[in-house]
Design an enzyme around this catalytic site. Structure first.
Site, mmCIF file in Angstrom:
data_model
loop_
_atom_site.group_PDB
_atom_site.id
_atom_site.type_symbol
_atom_site.label_atom_id
_atom_site.label_comp_id
_atom_site.label_asym_id
_atom_site.label_seq_id
_atom_site.Cartn_x
_atom_site.Cartn_y
_atom_site.Cartn_z
ATOM 1 N N HIS A 34 33.601 39.500 39.210
ATOM 2 C CA HIS A 34 32.572 39.831 40.190
ATOM 3 C C HIS A 34 33.133 39.539 41.582
ATOM 4 C CE1 HIS A 34 32.033 35.536 40.299
ATOM 5 N NE2 HIS A 34 31.701 35.507 39.013
ATOM 6 N N HIS A 37 35.163 36.337 42.184
ATOM 7 C CA HIS A 37 36.579 36.385 41.783
ATOM 8 C C HIS A 37 37.387 37.194 42.802
ATOM 9 C CE1 HIS A 37 34.666 36.033 37.642
ATOM 10 N NE2 HIS A 37 35.490 35.001 37.652
ATOM 11 N N LYS A 150 31.949 27.198 43.257
ATOM 12 C CA LYS A 150 30.770 27.118 42.367
ATOM 13 C C LYS A 150 31.048 26.094 41.267
ATOM 14 C CE LYS A 150 29.570 30.167 39.203
ATOM 15 N NZ LYS A 150 29.388 29.365 37.971
#
Ligand code: PAF
Length: 281
Positions: A34, A37, A150
């Site tokens: 996504h 990345h 994250k």
């Protein structure tokens, strides 16, 4: 973009760059890519001459009741996205290529910080990450390696591993990529039903409310309790809500820059997120 599936092929593809002392940037992933990345790849592109991305769903970092079997494998789409964003070499090995056929007798365990947060409920997870990342570092031998914030705890574990084992590379953390409604991008978001997807941004909005409350002087324990309550009320099964120093030391009150963490499940999908809260005194 070249795609390599064997260690030998990867070494051969990297050999001219190594010979010419080019800067090699490395982005390890488990695929199902996504924008989060792709941001890692973009950062690598800015800093390095050659960008290597690995896609490998690492069995040893999944617990027995976790989603290894169902983890989304989307190599064709991933490969297209990587070519568009400027990846030079995609390394996509099989499990056999990574782990061979003989039993593995070596483990890598970063102690202390791995017992907390996600480590407390995902036994062995960070050992699995440490082993695969070390193996990949040895195969790629990059100058820089890029990881998303994250997975803040994972990033801290990898920084510690690199420092403790004198792995000759620099680890770069890249900010969390979010959907417009604030949800942190994750390959696991794809597991959410439409209804769950609509609820998922509550994690980030609760964290942002907490940030404001702390900066307005509300007590840390109360603020953490409020996040838990918000999430539980809308249907999350909360694993943890926690405050830590930037180095992951538990903090009792808001008297320094602080990182707030949440891990919570919607159905069987486990989501994590974190925000930085600046202490201004
Ligand atoms: O963050 C991930 O996708 C994985 O944990 C990693 C770092 C690629 C190791 O398998």
């Amino acid at each position: 973009m070249k795609t390599e599936t064997t260690i030998q092929g990867l070494t051969a593809s990297l050999s001219p760059a190594r010979g010419a002392r080019k800067m090699i940037g490395f982005v390890p992933t488990m695929g199902n890519l996504h924008q989060g990345h792709l941001n890692l790849v973009r950062e690598a592109r800015k800093l390095c001459d050659v960008v290597v991305v690995s896609i490998f769903v690492n069995p040893i970092q999944f617990g027995p009741n976790e989603d290894f079997e169902n983890y989304p494998r989307t190599l064709v789409q991933d490969s297209q996205m990587l070519a568009e964003v400027g990846c030079d070499i995609l390394f996509a090995p099989t499990v056999e290529q990574m782990y061979g056929t003989q039993p593995r007798l070596t483990n890598i365990s970063v102690s202390g910080i791995t017992n907390d947060l996600c480590g407390a409920s995902r036994e062995g997870h960070f050992d699995g990450v440490a082993v695969v990342v070390t193996k990949l570092f040895n195969m790629v031998q990059p100058n820089y390696a890029f990881f998303g914030e994250k997975d803040y705890q994972q990033l801290a574990v990898i920084r510690q591993l690199v420092q403790d084992l004198n792995i000759p590379l620099e680890v770069i953390g890249v900010p969390i990529a979010r959907a417009e409604d604030g949800l942190a991008l994750s390959s696991r978001n794809g597991y959410l039903t439409e209804q769950q997807r609509a609820l998922a941004p509550n994690i980030y909005s609760s964290l942002k409310q907490a940030e404001q409350a702390l900066q307005q002087g509300q007590a840390l324990a109360e603020v953490l309790q409020q996040i838990k309550l918000n999430l539980t009320q809308v249907g999350f099964d909360v694993d943890y809500v926690a405050a830590r120093s930037l180095k992951l030391v538990p903090v009792e009150s808001f008297n320094q820059d602080t990182q707030l963490f949440v891990a919570a499940k919607l159905g069987t999908t486990r989501l994590i997120d974190n925000v930085f809260v600046k202490y201004t005194g």
